[in-house]
Design an enzyme around this catalytic site. Structure first.
Site, PDB file in Angstrom:
ATOM      1  N   ASP A 436      12.276  93.095   2.502  1.00  0.00           N
ATOM      2  CA  ASP A 436      11.464  94.079   3.216  1.00  0.00           C
ATOM      3  C   ASP A 436      12.002  94.309   4.634  1.00  0.00           C
ATOM      4  OD1 ASP A 436       9.391  95.900   3.498  1.00  0.00           O
ATOM      5  OD2 ASP A 436       7.861  94.505   2.785  1.00  0.00           O
ATOM      6  N   ASP A 494       5.241 102.626  -0.444  1.00  0.00           N
ATOM      7  CA  ASP A 494       4.239 101.566  -0.534  1.00  0.00           C
ATOM      8  C   ASP A 494       2.995 101.995  -1.297  1.00  0.00           C
ATOM      9  OD1 ASP A 494       5.402  99.357   0.567  1.00  0.00           O
ATOM     10  OD2 ASP A 494       4.593  99.647   2.583  1.00  0.00           O
TER      11      ASP A 494
END
Length: 692
Positions: A436, A494
């Site tokens: 990430d 997301d």
């Protein structure tokens, strides 16, 4: 100076005389009030050649005299050497000394590498070497490609978290359309793919030229049209002043500009790009995964996660990915980034008990990391605050998600991060890293940071060759072909909201093959939007791509679990087709209906999705064409229903829907289409086609 004369349709075999005549035939007339020779767009457009638009190269030698500085702004390049190898060519260009025959104190050598792949994808990369005696401060170095006068409509993309890659179109008039990214990553609003085409081009029609910069840092994509009739697209890395300074003998190498042409609209462009990306790397089987983030967030409890893993195994999941929250002191997003050590309170025996259970359930194990970031409340920051990435002699950048970036170009910081990741990979059998990156940089050198991140990924992959890596960047903030050279998939957003995901998928696959795009089945109510969708719509949406689940399955009903098990089984049976076939997207007159699918390379099978993103314009909708099929084959068409299937108006559905299948020639399905049941808004129908 070399120039690109033509990039487009194959002109067939041309001998030397025909090629020379072709060049002469394309040479424009000398216009009024212009230079006294035909203006040709050179491979590196410069003012010295008569080009008054954006230059391909800009910079200056530090400490040079005013007269020398002036000569650099109008610097001329000449051809030194040409090297050919198959479908590649390397051009060596050099600056012409201000005084011929005398040494040049401000000399530059530019290497231009050009490759045309068998798929029809053109790549350009530029390497600049300083041969002068003083430092050369590079302002910009862009690869460019001319586009013809008929390509006067532009498409690129914008967006935000979590609504990435939203299309925007406009005409290319006289002037420059520029898309700059200063995020330290491409960003959620990245231009992504800049397409110039004939007016009103679509998915299946129109002539288009598309360009993408394969780079994960700051960048600029642009298109420019001149009143002289010339037009070009260009792209390159975007620098801060003084960010790239070349001492004598030093070299800067640009990212690749990846371009393709199609006469068959955006789908033709996507086919070339997908085939090219697939030829670069062979991916392993795309395992169904369960990611724990939206199931448990930071609440890491072995008993709870064990129940989740057991439920995942029941529905056929093949990979269990433990997301954020496993590190020492990581109870929320305000602390512990940079301390890549397993929390001894949450995990007194380490991750071993969970991994042993996951393996016993016939799944492999993945782990979330964010190696480029650091929390101020962390052991590493308290010990080394100087490792934070920031501008020289400046305060810390603005906080973003309560975190800062680690300067990976600092050798000590790089070694720290690599050693901690290596220790994890050696201690635990980790098959997959979800990598990430949850903030813009907002300070320091994005150029050096991006190269250092690439290096870290490359070195880990070299030591652990079976390791798979996912590129996540607060969702879709880093989706590019540069990071895909060293990762196995990207996380395009997301959001697991199926309605948002339909649009994100529709345009992200214009560049990235479906098997490299993560897509997850989320909870009934989306975490990011608060919108709720039925299970059938969520399952149909999550079928196309590298499928997974991000939902606390222990809360699902037995009926829902049975539907999910059926969906996983279908995906596993069909993933060879879903991840190797040809992408097709239909142009529909009603924006409420969207059609996309995957057709086998030999057109022997296909899977389509018919999606209503809103209420349809007409009460009785017209038949839908299914593009990409072989017109000379006959196909059996049958719906694939997961659970209860999509909701439809049942007053008078088409006869074939009631019967459960229909057999029709491909030519009929492509040209006339097939009447569909009347889907209610925010529903999706999956069709399976098999040649008979």
């Amino acid at each position: 100076m070399p120039a690109v004369v033509h990039f487009g349709a194959d002109l067939g075999e041309l001998d030397d005389r025909a090629l020379q005549n072709l060049v002469e035939a394309q040479r424009p007339a000398v216009g009024p009030s212009s230079i006294d020779s035909a203006l040709t767009q050179r491979i590196v457009p410069l003012m010295a050649d008569g080009w008054s638009g954006r230059p391909g190269l800009a910079g200056y030698h530090e400490g040079a005299s005013i007269s020398a500085l002036g000569s650099q702004h109008t610097a001329a390049l000449r051809l030194r050497a040409v090297r050919r190898s198959g479908q590649s060519i390397a051009l060596t260009l050099e600056t012409i000394p201000p005084i011929l025959g005398e040494p040049d104190a401000t000399g530059l050598v530019l290497e231009v590498d050009i490759e045309l792949s068998t798929e029809g994808v053109l790549r350009q990369r530029l390497s600049l070497r300083n041969e002068g005696s003083s430092v050369y401060s590079l302002a910009s170095l862009d690869a460019t490609l001319p586009v013809p006068a008929r390509a006067r409509e532009l498409l690129d993309f914008t967006g935000r978290w979590p609504r990435e890659r939203q299309p925007q179109r406009h005409d290319l008039g006289v002037g420059t359309w520029t898309r700059d990214s200063r995020h330290g990553r491409p960003g959620h609003d990245a231009a992504f793919l800049l397409v110039a085409g004939t007016p009103n081009f679509g998915f299946r029609h129109g002539e288009v030229w598309g360009s993408h910069l394969a780079w994960s840092g700051d960048q600029r994509l642009w298109a420019e049209a001149s009143s002289t009739g010339h037009a070009l697209v260009g792209a390159g890395e975007l620098f801060e002043p003084g960010e790239v300074r070349l001492a004598e003998g030093e070299v800067y190498q640009s990212p690749w500009l990846v371009s393709a042409w199609s006469k068959d609209g955006l789908d033709g462009l996507a086919r070339r790009l997908h085939d090219f990306v697939r030829s670069r790397r062979t991916l392993g089987e795309r395992k169904v995964m369960l990611n724990t983030w939206e199931a448990v967030y930071f609440d890491h409890d072995l008993a709870k996660l064990s129940r989740l893993a057991e439920t995942a195994a029941r529905v056929g999941v093949e990979r269990f990915v433990l997301d954020d929250g496993w590190m020492t002191g990581r109870t929320d997003d305000r602390r512990a980034l940079g301390d890549w050590v397993v929390d001894s309170v949450k995990w007194p025996r380490g991750l071993h008990p969970l991994i042993e259970l996951v393996h016993a359930l016939d799944m492999d194990f993945g782990l979330w990391v964010e190696p480029e970031m650091v929390s101020l409340d962390s052991d590493v920051f308290r010990a080394h605050p100087e490792w934070v990435l920031s501008a020289a002699n400046a305060e810390l950048p603005q906080p973003w998600r309560c975190q800062q970036a680690l300067d990976l170009s600092n050798p000590e910081a790089f070694a720290h991060v690599k050693s901690q990741l290596t220790a994890l990979l050696r201690e635990y059998p980790i098959a997959y890293l979800k990598w990430d990156q949850n903030r813009d940089l907002l300070g320091g050198s994005a150029h050096r940071q991006t190269l250092s991140c690439y290096r870290l990924m490359d070195e880990l992959r070299e030591e652990f060759p079976q390791l798979e890596i996912e590129s996540c960047s607060s969702g879709g903030g880093r989706v590019d072909l540069g990071v895909l050279e060293r990762t196995d998939r990207v996380w395009p957003s997301d959001t697991n909201d199926s309605l948002e995901r339909q649009s994100i998928y529709r345009y992200t696959v214009g560049l990235v093959p479906p098997e490299s795009l993560g897509v997850h089945l989320g909870a009934p109510t989306a975490h990011t939007t608060g919108r709720s969708h039925e299970l059938s719509f969520r399952l149909a949406t999550a079928l196309f791509g590298h499928s997974g689940i991000e939902w606390d399955l222990t809360t699902a009903s037995e009926t829902d679990l049975a539907a999910i098990r059926e969906w996983v089984s279908f995906y596993r049976d069909q993933r060879a087709l879903l991840h190797s076939g040809v992408l097709v997207r239909a142009d529909d007159s009603d924006p409420a209906r969207q059609v996309h699918g995957i057709v086998a390379p030999d057109a022997a099978a296909a899977i389509f999705a018919i999606v209503t993103v809103a209420a349809t314009r007409d009460s009785a909708v017209a038949p839908l064409a299914l593009p990409g099929l072989d017109p000379d084959r006959v196909y059996r068409v049958s719906p694939v229903k997961f659970g209860e299937g999509p909701r439809v108006l049942q007053e008078a559905p088409p006869a074939w829907w009631t019967q459960g299948e229909i057999t029709l020639p491909g030519r009929v399905l492509v040209e006339l289409g097939l009447a569909m049941p009347l889907l209610l808004p925010e529903q999706a129908l999956v069709l399976q086609l098999t040649a008979v």
